[in-house]
Write a protein that holds these residues in place. Structure first.
Motif, mmCIF file in Angstrom:
data_model
loop_
_atom_site.group_PDB
_atom_site.id
_atom_site.type_symbol
_atom_site.label_atom_id
_atom_site.label_comp_id
_atom_site.label_asym_id
_atom_site.label_seq_id
_atom_site.Cartn_x
_atom_site.Cartn_y
_atom_site.Cartn_z
ATOM 1 N N THR A 73 39.568 44.449 42.388
ATOM 2 C CA THR A 73 38.334 43.919 41.791
ATOM 3 C C THR A 73 38.538 43.574 40.315
ATOM 4 O O THR A 73 39.422 44.101 39.649
ATOM 5 C CB THR A 73 37.204 44.965 41.876
ATOM 6 N N ASN A 74 37.673 42.680 39.863
ATOM 7 C CA ASN A 74 37.578 42.413 38.423
ATOM 8 C C ASN A 74 36.116 42.108 38.092
ATOM 9 O O ASN A 74 35.238 42.229 38.946
ATOM 10 C CB ASN A 74 38.523 41.280 37.999
ATOM 11 N N CYS B 280 42.302 49.729 36.288
ATOM 12 C CA CYS B 280 43.617 49.161 36.016
ATOM 13 C C CYS B 280 43.444 47.753 35.474
ATOM 14 O O CYS B 280 42.517 47.037 35.866
ATOM 15 C CB CYS B 280 44.393 49.150 37.332
ATOM 16 N N SER B 281 44.290 47.352 34.554
ATOM 17 C CA SER B 281 44.219 45.994 33.989
ATOM 18 C C SER B 281 45.570 45.314 34.121
ATOM 19 O O SER B 281 46.610 45.980 34.182
ATOM 20 C CB SER B 281 43.843 46.058 32.502
ATOM 21 N N VAL C 10 39.782 40.567 46.198
ATOM 22 C CA VAL C 10 38.533 39.778 46.056
ATOM 23 C C VAL C 10 38.247 39.507 44.574
ATOM 24 O O VAL C 10 37.107 39.236 44.196
ATOM 25 C CB VAL C 10 37.321 40.478 46.717
ATOM 26 N N ARG C 11 39.277 39.552 43.736
ATOM 27 C CA ARG C 11 39.059 39.280 42.315
ATOM 28 C C ARG C 11 38.588 37.831 42.132
ATOM 29 O O ARG C 11 39.064 36.917 42.821
ATOM 30 C CB ARG C 11 40.346 39.528 41.530
ATOM 31 N N SER C 12 37.645 37.654 41.244
ATOM 32 C CA SER C 12 37.052 36.346 40.924
ATOM 33 C C SER C 12 36.329 35.711 42.116
ATOM 34 O O SER C 12 36.102 34.506 42.145
ATOM 35 C CB SER C 12 38.099 35.376 40.368
ATOM 36 N N ASN D 106 41.454 39.816 34.040
ATOM 37 C CA ASN D 106 42.228 40.662 34.951
ATOM 38 C C ASN D 106 42.696 39.932 36.203
ATOM 39 O O ASN D 106 42.808 40.534 37.281
ATOM 40 C CB ASN D 106 41.435 41.923 35.328
ATOM 41 N N LEU D 107 42.917 38.658 36.028
ATOM 42 C CA LEU D 107 43.505 37.874 37.123
ATOM 43 C C LEU D 107 44.214 36.670 36.522
ATOM 44 O O LEU D 107 43.608 35.880 35.795
ATOM 45 C CB LEU D 107 42.431 37.399 38.106
#
Lengths: 266, 338
Positions: free
Chosen positions: B245-246, B316-317, B182-184, B119-120
């Motif tokens: 987020t992921n 959400c993706s 702040v994903r990953s 998701n990133l």
């Protein structure tokens, strides 16, 4: 002007001298430096015992409360730093602490043997220190803070060899009761200092949950007008606060000098 | 003289009796594979903080794990084989905070994000940042075309001070809303997680609880201590905020998301976080291998476990085939401009 000052000084000495002589007392100051070997165990940081060299400096003052009194007062300050390695050599710990103690002891002079003096009594002592482990993340260090009531003894024996007098000394002290700081079993310092969550952080100490002993064996050698002190200092500090295990055992060779002073004070 | 002798006898007796009190020693282990296995199993048994929870949540039986993996230990195995067995044993905990460090490798359990869509797409995210974005310590930021502030924070190991936050929020003050991506971000310092979140509340709010083990038993814990988020005295953001987020949001990032979820005007968008709610402690084995494990469990404001992650408010993706748009960012922009 100088004449007046000289006159005032003479008058002061003339008045004060009888009082000073009356109140004079003998004081022994000793400063020693040491090097030794230490072993640390603190299961908050690691289950392994770390060993390494230690450097020490100690200052002791010993005096009678009054001239010819049977009550002896002793203060001592001990500072040390150490660096230790894990048994496999891939972990390191750095530690340091400062300990201050004040003791009041009753003195028996020439007891049983000419030249053998024995002092025994109580002592209050406090210490503050730290131990830092180079490998750890959220539990990188341990802080030590403690206060103890201690029984203390000091035996000295004047040994006459030819025209020289060597003084042999042995002084053990054993904490009987005290309190110490410790994090709880799995408590982080983040909880203590950032969140103010205190949980059994002051722990009761007595010999049953960790026997401690300080003992020092030394000899004072007069060399002309100075006195050299050679000694061995053994420290055993143990505790089991909050189901954690701690010990600090050190053996050190000490060398320093002794000054015997007569203090005249009104 | 008699009195003196009595004193001497008493002192000698007292000192002698004290010498017989027990010495405080560590556990006696050798360097054999068996002893290292036992030392590791015992360290987890006595210090790991999720044994009870994981017995309930995933059916973990730590005593059975001992029986199962002890059978794979033999005195002639080499270090590589030993590490393999110990890694397999630790993987039973399903915890990204549990590691075994040797000079050869770091044993880890990363299924908490490896088994899920990322998701990133960092290349796509870089399109949003462009080339003229600003950098304030660990914060990369810019104003998007629709007047939305966009902040990327890639690691809580990058220090963020109050001065940095003041500059960033002041620069973005005219924006309609703010996206914090702040994903990953796999974690770092809890201090920064709290410092950033404190800019998004005007009142002291309950965000969760923390406790610690008080003994060796699996269920010996302290009374959970409430954690509050105190509003910053510096610039505070008063408009809408979206936190992206992921599954790679772990550890301190998980805590940051927990804190932000309690703030007003904040919406969490994206995938479930990876979790990692146990503050890790370090220790070591007799052979010198270092270990890390969760020691202090943290909970959300309802005292629920967040070890396996936090659900977003809007799930959400991204569309992996779309190399222009990031659907999670676009969802956030739509929400903030609404």
């Amino acid at each position: 002007m100088k004449r007046y000052l000289r006159y005032i000084a003479c008058m002061w000495f003339a008045c004060a001298l009888p009082i000073m002589v009356k109140a004079q007392r003998d004081t022994q100051h000793a400063t020693t430096f040491g090097i030794g070997k230490t072993s640390h165990l603190d299961t908050y940081l690691s289950p392994l015992e770390y060993q390494g060299p230690e450097l020490l400096v100690m200052s002791e003052k010993l005096r009678c409360l009054k001239r010819n009194s049977h009550i002896t007062y002793q203060t001592s300050t001990l500072g040390r730093i150490s660096s230790a390695d894990s048994p496999t050599g891939n972990g390191g710990e750095f530690g340091g602490d400062i300990q201050y103690a004040s003791a009041w002891m009753y003195t028996w002079r020439d007891c049983g043997l000419q030249g053998l003096h024995i002092h025994a009594g109580g002592q209050i002592q406090g210490s503050i220190g730290f131990l830092y482990n180079t490998r750890n993340g959220n539990n990188p260090a341990q802080a030590y803070l403690s206060a103890d009531l201690t029984i203390k003894a000091l035996a000295t024996y004047d040994l006459h060899i030819r025209k020289q007098t060597l003084t042999l000394r042995y002084q053990p002290s054993v904490p009987l009761i005290g309190a110490m700081f410790s994090p709880n079993y799995g408590q982080s310092y983040y909880e203590i200092f950032s969140l103010g969550d205190y949980d059994h952080n002051v722990c009761f100490k007595y010999p049953g949950n960790g026997f401690c002993l300080d003992q020092q064996l030394s000899v004072d050698l007069p060399i002309r007008h100075a006195t050299l002190r050679l000694g061995y200092l053994n420290t055993i500090r143990q505790a089991t606060p909050n189901q954690l295990k701690q010990h600090h055992i050190s053996h050190a060779f000490m060398i320093g000098y002794v000054r015997n002073l007569t203090i005249k004070r009104p | 003289m008699a009195f003196t002798q009595r004193i001497h006898h008493t002192l000698c007796l007292l000192l002698t009796s004290l010498l017989f009190t027990a010495c405080v020693e560590g556990d006696d282990y050798n360097l054999t594979p068996e002893d290292n296995f036992e030392a590791l199993w015992t360290a987890i048994d006595e210090h790991y903080c999720f044994l009870d929870y994981k017995a309930e949540a995933i059916g973990l039986d730590w005593n059975n794990v001992h029986t199962q993996y002890k059978a794979r230990i033999n005195p002639h195995m080499n270090n590589t084989q030993l590490q393999e067995v110990l890694t397999d044993m630790l993987s039973e905990l399903r915890d990204g905070h549990v590691n075994l460090y040797t000079s050869r490798d770091v044993s880890r359990y990363w299924h908490w994000h490896e088994d899920y869509p990322k998701n990133l797409n960092k290349a796509v995210r870089d399109n949003y940042l462009g080339t003229d974005y600003k950098i304030s310590s660990g914060l990369k930021y810019r104003i998007l075309d629709d007047n939305i502030g966009y902040v990327v924070y890639e690691s809580f190991q990058h220090a963020v001070g109050d001065g940095n936050l003041d500059e960033v929020l002041y620069y973005l003050r005219t924006c309609n809303g703010l996206i914090i991506d702040v994903r990953s971000n796999t974690g770092g310092s809890l201090e920064y997680a709290e410092r950033i979140a404190s800019r998004f509340t005007n009142e002291k709010i309950l965000v969760g609880y923390i406790s610690h083990k008080t003994g060796k038993g699996h269920s010996e814990f302290s009374t959970p201590k409430a954690e509050y988020l105190t509003p910053s005295k510096n610039i505070r953001w008063q408009k809408k905020v979206a936190v992206l987020t992921n599954r790679e949001c772990y550890s301190a990032t998980n805590t940051f998301v927990r804190n932000m979820k309690c703030c007003p005007n904040v919406t969490i968008i994206g995938d479930q976080t990876g979790g990692g709610s146990g503050m890790p402690f370090s220790s070591e084995l007799p052979n010198g291998w270092a270990i890390r494990f969760s020691a202090c469990p943290m909970y959300d404001k309802d005292m629920k476990q967040i070890e396996f992650g936090i659900q977003p408010d809007i799930t959400c993706s991204i569309d992996e085939s779309d190399t222009i748009h990031d659907k999670i960012i676009e969802t956030a922009r739509t929400l903030l401009n609404y």
